[in-house]
Design an enzyme around this catalytic site. Sequence first.
Site, mmCIF file in Angstrom:
data_model
loop_
_atom_site.group_PDB
_atom_site.id
_atom_site.type_symbol
_atom_site.label_atom_id
_atom_site.label_comp_id
_atom_site.label_asym_id
_atom_site.label_seq_id
_atom_site.Cartn_x
_atom_site.Cartn_y
_atom_site.Cartn_z
ATOM 1 N N LYS A 127 37.194 21.081 50.561
ATOM 2 C CA LYS A 127 36.397 20.290 49.619
ATOM 3 C C LYS A 127 35.861 19.048 50.318
ATOM 4 C CE LYS A 127 38.940 21.351 45.327
ATOM 5 N NZ LYS A 127 37.835 22.007 44.614
ATOM 6 N N ARG A 151 42.764 31.262 40.506
ATOM 7 C CA ARG A 151 42.774 32.627 39.974
ATOM 8 C C ARG A 151 43.657 33.540 40.811
ATOM 9 N NH1 ARG A 151 36.363 32.811 40.654
ATOM 10 N NH2 ARG A 151 36.779 30.584 40.383
HETATM 11 N N1 BES Z 1 40.813 23.113 41.114
HETATM 12 C C1 BES Z 1 39.468 23.514 41.263
HETATM 13 C C2 BES Z 1 38.658 23.356 39.980
HETATM 14 C C3 BES Z 1 38.388 21.945 39.536
HETATM 15 C C4 BES Z 1 37.262 21.289 39.931
HETATM 16 C C5 BES Z 1 39.264 21.326 38.688
HETATM 17 C C6 BES Z 1 37.017 20.003 39.497
HETATM 18 C C7 BES Z 1 39.024 20.041 38.249
HETATM 19 C C8 BES Z 1 37.887 19.382 38.659
HETATM 20 C C9 BES Z 1 39.394 24.988 41.668
HETATM 21 O O1 BES Z 1 40.440 25.458 42.427
HETATM 22 C C10 BES Z 1 38.165 25.138 42.472
HETATM 23 O O2 BES Z 1 38.086 24.578 43.513
HETATM 24 N N2 BES Z 1 37.201 25.908 41.950
HETATM 25 C C11 BES Z 1 35.967 26.102 42.570
HETATM 26 C C12 BES Z 1 35.637 27.576 42.484
HETATM 27 C C13 BES Z 1 34.446 27.985 43.291
HETATM 28 C C14 BES Z 1 34.770 27.909 44.780
HETATM 29 C C15 BES Z 1 34.062 29.382 42.901
HETATM 30 C C16 BES Z 1 34.917 25.269 41.852
HETATM 31 O O3 BES Z 1 34.964 25.219 40.611
HETATM 32 O O4 BES Z 1 34.084 24.667 42.509
HETATM 33 ZN ZN ZN Z 2 40.135 25.148 44.537
#
Ligand code: BES
Ligand code: ZN
Length: 497
Positions: A275, A349
């Site tokens: 990230k 997931r």
């Molecule tokens: N933990 C994150 C989702 C999230 C994002 C929670 C912002 C709270 C605030 C999750 O694991 C994630 O990174 N999801 C990605 C999925 C994508 C790579 C398909 C996302 O939502 O960007």
């Molecule tokens: Zn994630």
Amino acid sequence: MKTALYEGPYYECETDALVLPFFEDDSLDDATLREVDRRLNGSLSSLVAAGELKGKPWETVLLHAPAGVKAQRLLWVGCGRRSECDLEVIRKFGGTAARYLRSRGAKKMALLAPGGTTSGRAAQAMEEGVLLGLFDVGSYKTEDKEEGLIEELVLVVNAGEAADAMQGVERGKITAKAVNFARNLVNEPSSVMTPTEMSERAREMSERFGLDVDILDEPQIKELGMGSFLGVARGSDEPARLIVVTYTPEKITTDETLAFVGKGITFDSGGISLKPSEGMEMMKYDMAGGAAVLGAMRAIAQLRPSVRVFGIVPATENLPSGRAQKPGDVVRSMSGKTIEVVNTDAEGRLILADGISYAKRLGATRIVDLATLTGACVVALGSVYAAILGNDQAMIDDLIAASCASGERLWQLPLHREYREQIKSEIADLKNIGGRKAGTITAAYFLQEFAETTSWVHLDIAGTAWLEEKRPYLSCGPTGMGVRTLIEYAFRSAGGR
Ligand code: BES
Ligand code: ZN
Ligand code: ZN
């Protein structure tokens, strides 16, 4: 903080601060309010005439040494329109009063319920509002600690209401403490709240409240064939844990067995699909779903609905390292289905897939999972509603009804078959991302593939588990989203209180 009831006229109550509600559409022509104004020596009518008290939601006016009452201070709290006064308004009234008075050093306060009657439900809502409102996020501050300033809450009740109100107070206390337990887990930095620490807190809580607890380590998780969960854990030096908490009631009034499955990513860096650093510190809250499950189990152990409930939390960090799983890797889940990991940041997931399979293995007939699963959910619903999706409309409806009663908000998104296209893989049974479109839905669709024909509902709490701006009874920070709805849902599944 202890709570007492005061069965007498509000003006006789001796306390640091007496809190009274005022509604936008209240008129001093009303006989009851005229009587209150007369008792207060006209201070109410002069506040209204001066335009200082309008009854707008959560406006506050404090009077020192008020005439006509025995309390040392009188706090008016605006409550909006009288016709819209429900339990959530009562909760916000309690939270507003507690937070306002704490910041002014009050130790004791007395509340008169908006609406004038203190039913069990109203007493529960006030107790919840106060205790949730007093939660302190500054647990690592060495100065200006806010905790514990308010020592006594008094609820002013009418004749004949005391027994019911006291029961409500007890329920409110158990519920709010469970929510605050979850908020504390979420608030801890990831250096403290490792998967091991989370499992130890689950163990302590379970032993204290009489739940069975089973903490599985990595060899045991491997034994179960949870390749999808272990793939996420590979990059971290902190060992993963599968937390399993079991509640068994004395008598069982339903054939259903519930399982609550919570995402327990104690820190989500994204893994190799790293990230951006801006905002990454927030990702300590990626275990909020798991924390909500443990919070709900804590209250369920005390309130004892007559239905069996499992709490399941796969807990791990998601970090990059020389051993971490990489984009393009294929993992085999406990269900036997294979998954192409296209993006290592879609890890929630992956761990929930195995958590859901494990819930089925334990014999769950109704599974609810909670997860801070997608950024797309934050974009779609913000921090006002959490998303709800599932394969059983009756169960979705029950959860939405439970959320309305508990003061949390859920909004359903569709899970049509056509979304399946987006998570098709060339090399494996599924891939773990579905592209830019409908991110919350494709994530839920992925989970549905593991629930298969078992009744299952998914709550995406990414936007609601952490607040950037405070609310009447919630400070900035962790909210404990989901705890109250799960408790209420357990009771409804067992056929009511
Ligand atoms: N933990 C994150 C989702 C999230 C994002 C929670 C912002 C709270 C605030 C999750 O694991 C994630 O990174 N999801 C990605 C999925 C994508 C790579 C398909 C996302 O939502 O960007
Ligand atoms: Zn994630
Ligand atoms: Zn995550």
